[in-house]
Design a protein around this motif. Sequence first.
Motif, mmCIF file in Angstrom:
data_model
loop_
_atom_site.group_PDB
_atom_site.id
_atom_site.type_symbol
_atom_site.label_atom_id
_atom_site.label_comp_id
_atom_site.label_asym_id
_atom_site.label_seq_id
_atom_site.Cartn_x
_atom_site.Cartn_y
_atom_site.Cartn_z
ATOM 1 N N CYS A 126 36.037 38.956 34.696
ATOM 2 C CA CYS A 126 35.218 39.257 35.876
ATOM 3 C C CYS A 126 36.050 38.935 37.111
ATOM 4 O O CYS A 126 36.397 37.781 37.355
ATOM 5 C CB CYS A 126 33.942 38.413 35.854
ATOM 6 N N SER A 127 36.389 39.969 37.898
ATOM 7 C CA SER A 127 37.265 39.772 39.051
ATOM 8 C C SER A 127 36.633 38.840 40.091
ATOM 9 O O SER A 127 37.325 38.028 40.701
ATOM 10 C CB SER A 127 37.619 41.116 39.684
ATOM 11 N N SER A 128 35.317 38.948 40.290
ATOM 12 C CA SER A 128 34.640 38.084 41.270
ATOM 13 C C SER A 128 34.792 36.618 40.882
ATOM 14 O O SER A 128 35.046 35.754 41.725
ATOM 15 C CB SER A 128 33.153 38.446 41.359
ATOM 16 N N TYR A 129 34.643 36.350 39.605
ATOM 17 C CA TYR A 129 34.760 34.981 39.091
ATOM 18 C C TYR A 129 36.190 34.467 39.217
ATOM 19 O O TYR A 129 36.431 33.360 39.702
ATOM 20 C CB TYR A 129 34.300 34.983 37.631
ATOM 21 N N ALA A 130 37.157 35.296 38.791
ATOM 22 C CA ALA A 130 38.561 34.886 38.855
ATOM 23 C C ALA A 130 39.004 34.664 40.300
ATOM 24 O O ALA A 130 39.726 33.713 40.603
ATOM 25 C CB ALA A 130 39.435 35.943 38.186
ATOM 26 N N LYS A 131 38.570 35.549 41.209
ATOM 27 C CA LYS A 131 38.936 35.410 42.621
ATOM 28 C C LYS A 131 38.373 34.122 43.209
ATOM 29 O O LYS A 131 39.045 33.429 43.969
ATOM 30 C CB LYS A 131 38.429 36.608 43.425
ATOM 31 N N SER A 132 37.121 33.819 42.876
ATOM 32 C CA SER A 132 36.491 32.629 43.462
ATOM 33 C C SER A 132 37.230 31.356 43.068
ATOM 34 O O SER A 132 37.411 30.456 43.889
ATOM 35 C CB SER A 132 35.021 32.549 43.030
ATOM 36 N N ILE A 133 37.683 31.288 41.832
ATOM 37 C CA ILE A 133 38.431 30.107 41.373
ATOM 38 C C ILE A 133 39.756 29.993 42.117
ATOM 39 O O ILE A 133 40.131 28.927 42.610
ATOM 40 C CB ILE A 133 38.684 30.180 39.850
ATOM 41 N N ASN A 134 40.467 31.109 42.213
ATOM 42 C CA ASN A 134 41.771 31.109 42.878
ATOM 43 C C ASN A 134 41.651 30.754 44.358
ATOM 44 O O ASN A 134 42.392 29.912 44.874
ATOM 45 C CB ASN A 134 42.433 32.471 42.711
ATOM 46 N N TYR A 135 40.701 31.394 45.063
ATOM 47 C CA TYR A 135 40.545 31.150 46.493
ATOM 48 C C TYR A 135 40.071 29.726 46.760
ATOM 49 O O TYR A 135 40.519 29.085 47.706
ATOM 50 C CB TYR A 135 39.565 32.156 47.099
ATOM 51 N N LYS A 136 39.163 29.228 45.929
ATOM 52 C CA LYS A 136 38.652 27.870 46.126
ATOM 53 C C LYS A 136 39.775 26.854 45.997
ATOM 54 O O LYS A 136 39.871 25.912 46.793
ATOM 55 C CB LYS A 136 37.558 27.574 45.107
ATOM 56 N N ASN A 137 40.630 27.045 45.009
ATOM 57 C CA ASN A 137 41.742 26.115 44.805
ATOM 58 C C ASN A 137 42.796 26.236 45.903
ATOM 59 O O ASN A 137 43.328 25.226 46.394
ATOM 60 C CB ASN A 137 42.379 26.352 43.437
ATOM 61 N N ASN A 138 43.109 27.461 46.303
ATOM 62 C CA ASN A 138 44.134 27.674 47.330
ATOM 63 C C ASN A 138 43.702 27.142 48.693
ATOM 64 O O ASN A 138 44.533 26.650 49.470
ATOM 65 C CB ASN A 138 44.464 29.163 47.453
#
Length: 209
Positions: free
Chosen positions: A16-28
């Motif tokens: 799920c791109s929305s899920y993967a993006k949220s993890i990456n952006y939150k960490n960055n």
Amino acid sequence: KNIFSKLNILIDQIICSSYAKSINYKNNLSLSGHVSFIDVGFNKTSIISYLDSKIVSIDILPIGGNHITKDISAVLKIDMDSSEQIKLNFDQNPKILNEQNISTDILQKIIFARTEEILELSTKSIKSNLLLTDIFKMILTGEGSRILDNNYKDKNFFQKDIDFLEETLEDICHSGFKFISELNKQEVVVVPKKPTKQGFFEKLFHLFR
């Protein structure tokens, strides 16, 4: 699947791109506290909320950027392709509006009416999983949110803690790559069943099946 097969590409994992993006952006972005990523897509909006490093909720709204295009088409009585172009370019290229004799004020009202609905539904979804005293940040991503930028944060319904995150296709692909490459604590690990030993005739059956 057929298109990928013709190009000799084998799909072995779907995320799920929305899920993967949220993890990456939150960490960055090193975000903490209550943070909700609102990914406005074509016909749906994904809402993924975190409390520090833990997921609080995941929700999907059946409304997205295409609904704004449909509104423009219906109110102004123009085709969908023209509506999409006007939606994406009305602020950068007012000449398009002048050529078609379209009022900028009316167009903004159409866009902001539907956008306000998306934000209100998103806020309602987020608050249903939080305490009344909780303060939360909202971050908008996705193709559908491109119509909005910091130029419109002075509007009444933007008086919340909302940020607009510009992203590229490269950012999305990188998020997916990091997601499958790194171990995420919240992910469920699927342990395959131990294969049973097959007899000779059973192996022969599967070989010619």
